[in-house]
Design a protein around this motif. Structure first.
Motif, PDB file in Angstrom:
ATOM      1  N   GLU A 231       0.827  -1.203   0.000  1.00  8.11           N
ATOM      2  CA  GLU A 231       0.000   0.000   0.000  1.00  8.11           C
ATOM      3  C   GLU A 231       0.867   1.261   0.000  1.00  8.11           C
ATOM      4  O   GLU A 231       0.571   2.233  -0.716  1.00  8.11           O
ATOM      5  N   LYS A 232       1.925   1.251   0.800  1.00  8.75           N
ATOM      6  CA  LYS A 232       2.854   2.390   0.857  1.00  8.75           C
ATOM      7  C   LYS A 232       3.547   2.577  -0.484  1.00  8.75           C
ATOM      8  O   LYS A 232       3.680   3.708  -0.980  1.00  8.75           O
ATOM      9  N   PHE A 233       3.968   1.477  -1.083  1.00  2.73           N
ATOM     10  CA  PHE A 233       4.628   1.515  -2.389  1.00  2.73           C
ATOM     11  C   PHE A 233       3.708   2.115  -3.444  1.00  2.73           C
ATOM     12  O   PHE A 233       4.111   3.009  -4.202  1.00  2.73           O
ATOM     13  N   ASN A 234       2.471   1.638  -3.497  1.00  5.19           N
ATOM     14  CA  ASN A 234       1.521   2.127  -4.495  1.00  5.19           C
ATOM     15  C   ASN A 234       1.248   3.622  -4.338  1.00  5.19           C
ATOM     16  O   ASN A 234       1.159   4.364  -5.319  1.00  5.19           O
ATOM     17  N   LYS A 235       1.115   4.065  -3.094  1.00  4.43           N
ATOM     18  CA  LYS A 235       0.857   5.479  -2.822  1.00  4.43           C
ATOM     19  C   LYS A 235       2.048   6.336  -3.255  1.00  4.43           C
ATOM     20  O   LYS A 235       1.875   7.398  -3.868  1.00  4.43           O
ATOM     21  N   GLU A 236       3.252   5.884  -2.937  1.00  2.54           N
ATOM     22  CA  GLU A 236       4.462   6.630  -3.295  1.00  2.54           C
ATOM     23  C   GLU A 236       4.629   6.724  -4.803  1.00  2.54           C
ATOM     24  O   GLU A 236       5.003   7.772  -5.329  1.00  2.54           O
ATOM     25  N   GLN A 237       4.359   5.634  -5.504  1.00  2.00           N
ATOM     26  CA  GLN A 237       4.542   5.620  -6.952  1.00  2.00           C
ATOM     27  C   GLN A 237       3.510   6.478  -7.676  1.00  2.00           C
ATOM     28  O   GLN A 237       3.832   7.163  -8.655  1.00  2.00           O
ATOM     29  N   ALA A 238       2.288   6.478  -7.184  1.00  2.00           N
ATOM     30  CA  ALA A 238       1.254   7.323  -7.775  1.00  2.00           C
ATOM     31  C   ALA A 238       1.617   8.795  -7.605  1.00  2.00           C
ATOM     32  O   ALA A 238       1.451   9.604  -8.529  1.00  2.00           O
ATOM     33  N   LYS A 239       2.137   9.143  -6.444  1.00  2.00           N
ATOM     34  CA  LYS A 239       2.563  10.516  -6.168  1.00  2.00           C
ATOM     35  C   LYS A 239       3.742  10.900  -7.050  1.00  2.00           C
ATOM     36  O   LYS A 239       3.806  12.013  -7.580  1.00  2.00           O
ATOM     37  N   LEU A 240       4.683   9.970  -7.210  1.00  2.00           N
ATOM     38  CA  LEU A 240       5.879  10.226  -8.013  1.00  2.00           C
ATOM     39  C   LEU A 240       5.521  10.514  -9.469  1.00  2.00           C
ATOM     40  O   LEU A 240       6.055  11.446 -10.073  1.00  2.00           O
ATOM     41  N   LYS A 241       4.594   9.740 -10.020  1.00  2.00           N
ATOM     42  CA  LYS A 241       4.188   9.953 -11.411  1.00  2.00           C
ATOM     43  C   LYS A 241       3.489  11.303 -11.566  1.00  2.00           C
ATOM     44  O   LYS A 241       3.716  12.027 -12.542  1.00  2.00           O
ATOM     45  N   SER A 242       2.663  11.652 -10.591  1.00  2.00           N
ATOM     46  CA  SER A 242       1.964  12.940 -10.629  1.00  2.00           C
ATOM     47  C   SER A 242       2.968  14.093 -10.601  1.00  2.00           C
ATOM     48  O   SER A 242       2.822  15.073 -11.342  1.00  2.00           O
ATOM     49  N   GLU A 243       3.995  13.973  -9.764  1.00  2.00           N
ATOM     50  CA  GLU A 243       5.025  15.015  -9.674  1.00  2.00           C
ATOM     51  C   GLU A 243       5.780  15.153 -10.991  1.00  2.00           C
ATOM     52  O   GLU A 243       6.079  16.263 -11.435  1.00  2.00           O
ATOM     53  N   ARG A 244       6.106  14.025 -11.627  1.00  2.00           N
ATOM     54  CA  ARG A 244       6.826  14.059 -12.904  1.00  2.00           C
ATOM     55  C   ARG A 244       5.985  14.765 -13.972  1.00  2.00           C
ATOM     56  O   ARG A 244       6.490  15.581 -14.738  1.00  2.00           O
ATOM     57  N   ASP A 245       4.709  14.442 -14.004  1.00  2.00           N
ATOM     58  CA  ASP A 245       3.820  15.055 -14.993  1.00  2.00           C
ATOM     59  C   ASP A 245       3.742  16.570 -14.790  1.00  2.00           C
ATOM     60  O   ASP A 245       3.744  17.341 -15.756  1.00  2.00           O
ATOM     61  N   LYS A 246       3.662  17.003 -13.534  1.00  2.00           N
ATOM     62  CA  LYS A 246       3.590  18.432 -13.224  1.00  2.00           C
ATOM     63  C   LYS A 246       4.886  19.142 -13.612  1.00  2.00           C
ATOM     64  O   LYS A 246       4.853  20.263 -14.150  1.00  2.00           O
ATOM     65  N   GLN A 247       6.025  18.506 -13.338  1.00  2.00           N
ATOM     66  CA  GLN A 247       7.313  19.114 -13.675  1.00  2.00           C
ATOM     67  C   GLN A 247       7.459  19.288 -15.179  1.00  2.00           C
ATOM     68  O   GLN A 247       7.925  20.328 -15.640  1.00  2.00           O
ATOM     69  N   LEU A 248       7.052  18.275 -15.928  1.00  2.00           N
ATOM     70  CA  LEU A 248       7.165  18.348 -17.380  1.00  2.00           C
ATOM     71  C   LEU A 248       6.234  19.429 -17.933  1.00  2.00           C
ATOM     72  O   LEU A 248       6.631  20.207 -18.818  1.00  2.00           O
ATOM     73  N   ALA A 249       5.024  19.482 -17.402  1.00  2.00           N
ATOM     74  CA  ALA A 249       4.066  20.500 -17.853  1.00  2.00           C
ATOM     75  C   ALA A 249       4.575  21.906 -17.527  1.00  2.00           C
ATOM     76  O   ALA A 249       4.442  22.830 -18.345  1.00  2.00           O
ATOM     77  N   LYS A 250       5.179  22.070 -16.360  1.00  2.00           N
ATOM     78  CA  LYS A 250       5.712  23.374 -15.952  1.00  2.00           C
ATOM     79  C   LYS A 250       6.866  23.786 -16.854  1.00  2.00           C
ATOM     80  O   LYS A 250       6.974  24.956 -17.256  1.00  2.00           O
ATOM     81  N   TYR A 251       7.739  22.835 -17.159  1.00  2.00           N
ATOM     82  CA  TYR A 251       8.885  23.115 -18.024  1.00  2.00           C
ATOM     83  C   TYR A 251       8.406  23.603 -19.393  1.00  2.00           C
ATOM     84  O   TYR A 251       8.941  24.562 -19.949  1.00  2.00           O
ATOM     85  N   LYS A 252       7.391  22.957 -19.913  1.00  2.00           N
ATOM     86  CA  LYS A 252       6.855  23.337 -21.226  1.00  2.00           C
ATOM     87  C   LYS A 252       6.185  24.714 -21.183  1.00  2.00           C
ATOM     88  O   LYS A 252       6.381  25.535 -22.080  1.00  2.00           O
ATOM     89  N   SER A 253       5.403  24.947 -20.131  1.00  2.00           N
ATOM     90  CA  SER A 253       4.639  26.199 -20.057  1.00  2.00           C
ATOM     91  C   SER A 253       5.523  27.421 -19.828  1.00  2.00           C
ATOM     92  O   SER A 253       5.189  28.528 -20.241  1.00  2.00           O
ATOM     93  N   THR A 254       6.672  27.217 -19.153  1.00  5.40           N
ATOM     94  CA  THR A 254       7.574  28.344 -18.872  1.00  5.40           C
ATOM     95  C   THR A 254       8.697  28.466 -19.885  1.00  5.40           C
ATOM     96  O   THR A 254       9.530  29.369 -19.787  1.00  5.40           O
ATOM     97  N   GLY A 255       8.729  27.556 -20.846  1.00  2.66           N
ATOM     98  CA  GLY A 255       9.814  27.582 -21.829  1.00  2.66           C
ATOM     99  C   GLY A 255      11.151  27.221 -21.232  1.00  2.66           C
ATOM    100  O   GLY A 255      12.200  27.654 -21.705  1.00  2.66           O
ATOM    101  N   GLY A 256      11.122  26.420 -20.156  1.00  3.53           N
ATOM    102  CA  GLY A 256      12.362  25.982 -19.519  1.00  3.53           C
ATOM    103  C   GLY A 256      12.839  26.894 -18.414  1.00  3.53           C
ATOM    104  O   GLY A 256      13.923  26.693 -17.864  1.00  3.53           O
ATOM    105  N   LEU A 257      12.058  27.909 -18.043  1.00  2.00           N
ATOM    106  CA  LEU A 257      12.441  28.824 -16.966  1.00  2.00           C
ATOM    107  C   LEU A 257      12.502  28.059 -15.647  1.00  2.00           C
ATOM    108  O   LEU A 257      11.566  27.364 -15.273  1.00  2.00           O
ATOM    109  N   SER A 258      13.611  28.194 -14.939  1.00  2.00           N
ATOM    110  CA  SER A 258      13.848  27.447 -13.713  1.00  2.00           C
ATOM    111  C   SER A 258      13.481  28.267 -12.488  1.00  2.00           C
ATOM    112  O   SER A 258      14.046  29.337 -12.257  1.00  2.00           O
ATOM    113  N   SER A 259      12.549  27.782 -11.680  1.00  2.00           N
ATOM    114  CA  SER A 259      12.142  28.495 -10.472  1.00  2.00           C
ATOM    115  C   SER A 259      13.267  28.524  -9.448  1.00  2.00           C
ATOM    116  O   SER A 259      13.438  29.507  -8.723  1.00  2.00           O
TER     117      SER A 259
END
Length: 276
Positions: A231-259
């Protein structure tokens, strides 16, 4: 006699193309990198450069040039494995590892500059330990981000595990009988098991991957048999994928601007004296 000569000629023609088309890892960086960039809808201005020694991508967001280490490429044997090396460097930039490192070092330097000589020594020792942990965490973040990029580009993500286990590992891993870079390799494997199980089923036909499975399979079996761990593994992996998707979307929307880079420049402007 004519038949013999004709047969030899045909054989020679059939052999020539395979001998002429020699695969060179460094030559594959640009086309593989371009394919990954296009498949992930990243800026078409991104270019790739093979460099001797370690890659330094501290200025990649401004130069639009991603350095790829020639040393890392020596552990590749096909386009899938080159794709991992390229995607790892690109993944580290999207995950903003460079910006994070700048901010960390800023605060470390600020702390040590105000300490006594004895305290500087003990702080430096603790800092080295912390830096090693941070480096591992950064590499993991770059790895799984790179895995997403590879999959979108049509490359076999298990190649990342193979390249890592070909690279030199620690003496401690050798003593324990673990594959080289086992922690990072297992991190990729776990990410794939939860988020892309179909990619794991495809497999990877080489001894390095088979050796890794001999290490990984008992770990997966033990976790699967423990409800709380699973259960812990599944929760961590679901969160990890969500974070990756957000990072990629942010990179695209900002044109690579680093916060993190923005934060670093702000800290510098606050603390550095104004030029007279």
């Amino acid at each position: 006699m004519k038949k013999v000569i004709l047969s030899l000629f045909v054989a020679a023609v059939m052999v020539l193309p395979s001998g002429a088309a020699t695969w060179v890892a460094a030559d594959r960086v640009a086309p593989v990198g371009a394919a990954i960039v296009k498949a992930n809808s990243l800026p078409s201005t991104i270019k790739f450069q093979v460099v001797n020694g370690a890659a330094d991508n501290a200025n990649a967001t401004t130069t639009n040039t991603i350095q790829v280490s020639s040393t890392d490429l020596t552990y590749t044997g096909n386009d899938n494995e080159v794709a991992y090396v390229v995607a790892h460097e690109l993944g580290g930039i999207i995950a903003d590892n460079v910006g994070k490192k700048k901010v960390r070092n800023f605060f470390k330097n600020a702390i040590t500059s105000n300490l006594s000589s004895d305290n500087v020594i003990s702080t430096a020792m603790n800092s080295t330990y912390a830096t090693n942990k941070e480096s591992t965490a950064d590499n993991k973040a770059a790895d799984v981000m790179g895995i997403d990029l590879m999959i979108n580009g049509g490359y076999n993500p298990l190649a990342g595990i193979v390249v890592l286990t070909k690279m030199p590992g620690s003496s401690w891993e050798i003593l324990q009988g673990k594959p080289a870079n086992s922690e990072r390799a297992m991190y990729i494997y776990d990410y794939l098991l939860y988020n892309f199980p179909s990619k794991v089923k495809v497999g990877y036909g080489c001894n390095e991957y088979r050796a890794f499975l001999a290490y990984a399979d008992p770990i997966v079996a033990e976790r699967s048999g423990d409800k709380k761990k699973l259960e812990k593994f599944n929760k961590e992996q679901a969160k990890l994928k969500s974070e990756r998707d957000k990072q990629l979307a942010k990179y695209k929307s900002t044109g690579g601007l680093s916060s993190w880079n923005v934060s670093y420049e702000l800290l510098k402007s606050i603390t550095e004296p104004e030029a007279k």
